[in-house]
Design a protein around this motif. Sequence first.
Motif, PDB file in Angstrom:
ATOM      1  N   TYR A  88      53.799  42.308 -18.494  1.00  0.00           N
ATOM      2  CA  TYR A  88      53.859  41.171 -17.946  1.00  0.00           C
ATOM      3  C   TYR A  88      52.646  40.912 -16.983  1.00  0.00           C
ATOM      4  CZ  TYR A  88      55.336  37.322 -15.047  1.00  0.00           C
ATOM      5  OH  TYR A  88      55.378  36.072 -14.352  1.00  0.00           O
ATOM      6  N   TYR A  89      52.772  41.890 -15.702  1.00  0.00           N
ATOM      7  CA  TYR A  89      51.793  41.716 -14.677  1.00  0.00           C
ATOM      8  C   TYR A  89      50.505  41.758 -14.950  1.00  0.00           C
ATOM      9  CZ  TYR A  89      55.953  41.771 -11.422  1.00  0.00           C
ATOM     10  OH  TYR A  89      56.976  41.647 -10.628  1.00  0.00           O
ATOM     11  N   LEU A  90      50.173  42.609 -15.938  1.00  0.00           N
ATOM     12  CA  LEU A  90      48.648  42.916 -16.469  1.00  0.00           C
ATOM     13  C   LEU A  90      48.394  41.573 -17.127  1.00  0.00           C
ATOM     14  CD1 LEU A  90      48.930  46.745 -17.423  1.00  0.00           C
ATOM     15  CD2 LEU A  90      47.869  45.820 -15.359  1.00  0.00           C
ATOM     16  N   ILE A  91      49.041  41.096 -17.764  1.00  0.00           N
ATOM     17  CA  ILE A  91      48.799  40.019 -18.379  1.00  0.00           C
ATOM     18  C   ILE A  91      48.367  38.694 -17.411  1.00  0.00           C
ATOM     19  CG2 ILE A  91      49.305  37.878 -19.806  1.00  0.00           C
ATOM     20  CD1 ILE A  91      50.749  39.871 -21.754  1.00  0.00           C
ATOM     21  N   ARG A  92      49.331  38.507 -16.423  1.00  0.00           N
ATOM     22  CA  ARG A  92      48.923  37.710 -15.354  1.00  0.00           C
ATOM     23  C   ARG A  92      47.673  37.860 -14.639  1.00  0.00           C
ATOM     24  NH1 ARG A  92      53.589  34.403 -13.449  1.00  0.00           N
ATOM     25  NH2 ARG A  92      51.707  33.390 -12.343  1.00  0.00           N
ATOM     26  N   ALA A  93      47.414  39.096 -14.425  1.00  0.00           N
ATOM     27  CA  ALA A  93      46.005  39.710 -13.621  1.00  0.00           C
ATOM     28  C   ALA A  93      44.915  39.281 -14.543  1.00  0.00           C
ATOM     29  CB  ALA A  93      46.074  41.198 -13.570  1.00  0.00           C
ATOM     30  N   SER A  94      45.042  39.657 -15.749  1.00  0.00           N
ATOM     31  CA  SER A  94      43.865  39.394 -16.683  1.00  0.00           C
ATOM     32  C   SER A  94      43.575  37.618 -16.712  1.00  0.00           C
ATOM     33  CB  SER A  94      44.000  39.497 -18.151  1.00  0.00           C
ATOM     34  OG  SER A  94      43.876  41.018 -18.181  1.00  0.00           O
ATOM     35  N   MET A  95      44.791  36.865 -16.961  1.00  0.00           N
ATOM     36  CA  MET A  95      44.692  35.329 -16.813  1.00  0.00           C
ATOM     37  C   MET A  95      44.201  34.767 -15.461  1.00  0.00           C
ATOM     38  SD  MET A  95      47.921  34.230 -18.925  1.00  0.00           S
ATOM     39  CE  MET A  95      47.486  32.609 -19.395  1.00  0.00           C
ATOM     40  N   ALA A  96      44.499  35.440 -14.331  1.00  0.00           N
ATOM     41  CA  ALA A  96      43.791  35.168 -13.139  1.00  0.00           C
ATOM     42  C   ALA A  96      42.449  35.182 -13.105  1.00  0.00           C
ATOM     43  CB  ALA A  96      44.800  35.658 -12.075  1.00  0.00           C
ATOM     44  N   SER A  97      42.070  36.450 -13.422  1.00  0.00           N
ATOM     45  CA  SER A  97      40.764  36.810 -13.475  1.00  0.00           C
ATOM     46  C   SER A  97      39.783  36.162 -14.108  1.00  0.00           C
ATOM     47  CB  SER A  97      40.425  38.633 -13.823  1.00  0.00           C
ATOM     48  OG  SER A  97      40.570  38.701 -15.287  1.00  0.00           O
ATOM     49  N   LYS A  98      40.357  35.285 -15.143  1.00  0.00           N
ATOM     50  CA  LYS A  98      39.583  34.550 -16.063  1.00  0.00           C
ATOM     51  C   LYS A  98      39.815  32.935 -15.303  1.00  0.00           C
ATOM     52  CE  LYS A  98      40.444  37.372 -20.079  1.00  0.00           C
ATOM     53  NZ  LYS A  98      39.028  37.686 -20.399  1.00  0.00           N
ATOM     54  N   GLY A  99      40.044  32.815 -14.298  1.00  0.00           N
ATOM     55  CA  GLY A  99      40.267  31.477 -13.846  1.00  0.00           C
ATOM     56  C   GLY A  99      41.324  30.570 -14.261  1.00  0.00           C
ATOM     57  N   ILE A 100      42.487  31.408 -14.665  1.00  0.00           N
ATOM     58  CA  ILE A 100      43.589  30.524 -15.477  1.00  0.00           C
ATOM     59  C   ILE A 100      44.646  30.680 -14.671  1.00  0.00           C
ATOM     60  CG2 ILE A 100      44.960  30.203 -17.528  1.00  0.00           C
ATOM     61  CD1 ILE A 100      42.784  31.549 -18.977  1.00  0.00           C
ATOM     62  N   ALA A 101      45.327  29.643 -13.821  1.00  0.00           N
ATOM     63  CA  ALA A 101      46.427  29.591 -13.256  1.00  0.00           C
ATOM     64  C   ALA A 101      47.781  29.517 -14.088  1.00  0.00           C
ATOM     65  CB  ALA A 101      46.261  28.661 -12.008  1.00  0.00           C
ATOM     66  N   MET A 102      48.913  30.340 -13.684  1.00  0.00           N
ATOM     67  CA  MET A 102      50.083  30.009 -14.413  1.00  0.00           C
ATOM     68  C   MET A 102      51.077  29.389 -13.300  1.00  0.00           C
ATOM     69  SD  MET A 102      49.840  30.605 -17.512  1.00  0.00           S
ATOM     70  CE  MET A 102      51.427  29.971 -17.689  1.00  0.00           C
ATOM     71  N   LEU A 103      51.397  28.175 -13.456  1.00  0.00           N
ATOM     72  CA  LEU A 103      52.058  27.251 -12.367  1.00  0.00           C
ATOM     73  C   LEU A 103      53.385  26.970 -12.970  1.00  0.00           C
ATOM     74  CD1 LEU A 103      49.397  25.064 -11.373  1.00  0.00           C
ATOM     75  CD2 LEU A 103      49.749  26.874 -10.516  1.00  0.00           C
ATOM     76  N   ARG A 104      54.603  26.990 -12.105  1.00  0.00           N
ATOM     77  CA  ARG A 104      55.906  26.679 -12.465  1.00  0.00           C
ATOM     78  C   ARG A 104      56.296  25.429 -12.069  1.00  0.00           C
ATOM     79  NH1 ARG A 104      59.412  28.776 -15.481  1.00  0.00           N
ATOM     80  NH2 ARG A 104      61.523  28.247 -15.098  1.00  0.00           N
ATOM     81  N   CYS A 105      56.617  24.433 -12.634  1.00  0.00           N
ATOM     82  CA  CYS A 105      57.324  23.242 -12.435  1.00  0.00           C
ATOM     83  C   CYS A 105      58.536  23.073 -13.377  1.00  0.00           C
ATOM     84  CB  CYS A 105      56.457  21.993 -12.314  1.00  0.00           C
ATOM     85  SG  CYS A 105      57.140  20.522 -11.733  1.00  0.00           S
ATOM     86  N   LYS A 106      59.526  23.770 -13.308  1.00  0.00           N
ATOM     87  CA  LYS A 106      60.645  23.763 -14.273  1.00  0.00           C
ATOM     88  C   LYS A 106      60.142  24.439 -15.228  1.00  0.00           C
ATOM     89  CE  LYS A 106      64.515  21.214 -16.864  1.00  0.00           C
ATOM     90  NZ  LYS A 106      64.815  20.019 -16.991  1.00  0.00           N
ATOM     91  N   SER A 107      59.014  24.263 -16.144  1.00  0.00           N
ATOM     92  CA  SER A 107      58.695  24.864 -17.284  1.00  0.00           C
ATOM     93  C   SER A 107      57.218  25.524 -16.670  1.00  0.00           C
ATOM     94  CB  SER A 107      58.018  23.867 -18.356  1.00  0.00           C
ATOM     95  OG  SER A 107      57.635  24.706 -19.415  1.00  0.00           O
ATOM     96  N   MET A 108      56.632  26.333 -17.597  1.00  0.00           N
ATOM     97  CA  MET A 108      55.510  27.042 -17.158  1.00  0.00           C
ATOM     98  C   MET A 108      54.050  26.337 -17.672  1.00  0.00           C
ATOM     99  SD  MET A 108      56.208  29.562 -15.364  1.00  0.00           S
ATOM    100  CE  MET A 108      54.540  30.341 -15.130  1.00  0.00           C
ATOM    101  N   TYR A 109      53.316  26.050 -16.712  1.00  0.00           N
ATOM    102  CA  TYR A 109      52.025  25.436 -17.181  1.00  0.00           C
ATOM    103  C   TYR A 109      50.846  26.120 -16.760  1.00  0.00           C
ATOM    104  CZ  TYR A 109      54.690  21.011 -16.680  1.00  0.00           C
ATOM    105  OH  TYR A 109      55.743  19.910 -16.936  1.00  0.00           O
ATOM    106  N   ARG A 110      49.744  26.057 -17.752  1.00  0.00           N
ATOM    107  CA  ARG A 110      48.640  26.649 -17.367  1.00  0.00           C
ATOM    108  C   ARG A 110      47.536  25.728 -16.901  1.00  0.00           C
ATOM    109  NH1 ARG A 110      48.420  27.039 -23.567  1.00  0.00           N
ATOM    110  NH2 ARG A 110      46.495  25.735 -24.243  1.00  0.00           N
ATOM    111  N   LEU A 111      46.740  26.092 -16.288  1.00  0.00           N
ATOM    112  CA  LEU A 111      45.625  25.332 -15.311  1.00  0.00           C
ATOM    113  C   LEU A 111      44.265  26.030 -15.304  1.00  0.00           C
ATOM    114  CD1 LEU A 111      44.571  22.394 -13.927  1.00  0.00           C
ATOM    115  CD2 LEU A 111      45.508  23.704 -11.754  1.00  0.00           C
ATOM    116  N   PHE A 112      43.476  25.399 -15.886  1.00  0.00           N
ATOM    117  CA  PHE A 112      41.968  26.010 -15.751  1.00  0.00           C
ATOM    118  C   PHE A 112      41.293  25.754 -14.430  1.00  0.00           C
ATOM    119  CE2 PHE A 112      42.714  26.420 -20.540  1.00  0.00           C
ATOM    120  CZ  PHE A 112      42.204  27.814 -20.674  1.00  0.00           C
ATOM    121  N   ALA A 113      40.828  26.490 -13.661  1.00  0.00           N
ATOM    122  CA  ALA A 113      40.238  26.372 -12.320  1.00  0.00           C
ATOM    123  C   ALA A 113      38.944  25.648 -12.809  1.00  0.00           C
ATOM    124  CB  ALA A 113      40.124  27.590 -11.483  1.00  0.00           C
TER     125      ALA A 113
END
Length: 269
Positions: A88-113
Amino acid sequence: MSINFDRNNSQVMYESFIGVDSESLMDKKEEFKNHRLTYEEKELLRDALKTDSLNFFYNGVLSFAEGIDAAFNKRFSWATVELYYSLYYLIRASMASKGIAMLRCKSMYRLFARTGEQPYSTGNKKYNTTHEGTISHYKDLFGQSDILLSNNIEGQDAYQWMMNAREIVNYRSAVFSEPDCLDIWEYFSQSIDEGNFTNVLEQLENDQYVMCFQEEYAVIAVPIKRLQQTISDLLNANLLSDFSEERLGVIKKVIGYEERNLHIMSQIF
């Protein structure tokens, strides 16, 4: 005891863009969903994601080290949990390294920087929880390019299989199985008894994505391959050189790298 804690930099940064904090976030859910990044905000979010990527990577590698150490000591229930968390953490690291934020507001959202982007999610309930939501977003984006998603293990993709293994230990079993183990650990238990577990780990690292789809190896083979992929992602993003020697030392100590004469993770050690 203080209950203050640090949250992900990208989450805190995005909340600052819309003028909220964690306590008032739900009051501005519409602003959260509809805000579009300006050029300046995109730059700030990218910087936050670089920090998040290194932090998630540390969490992932440390969880992997703890899982392997637990396996060496035949604490297979805990090893299952730790190896899932590493994934799980490694997936989060890879996404962040590609400029993709995973944000929480009740559900999970993705946001490209990127300038003009806004958070995206779906109404599907599998996106509600932090773990399943993150992995679901990841599979939406990289299902065609991640080799670990190119085949199944007993009818499930590799990440779902690992998630299920962890849930068996955490939620579906009344008690840890020690001194016995789940069937998925029998091969490794035997290799530990025979004294060749170190060689098995090296074999899994050098494997060309064959053993990771076989149930007798998957619980360790999948995290090893995910670790290799994330290391590659951080190298491509020029982030791995910023990973501190202090953190590397902690990981080496936890996994017993020198004492056990390990040869895995050679890209970071």
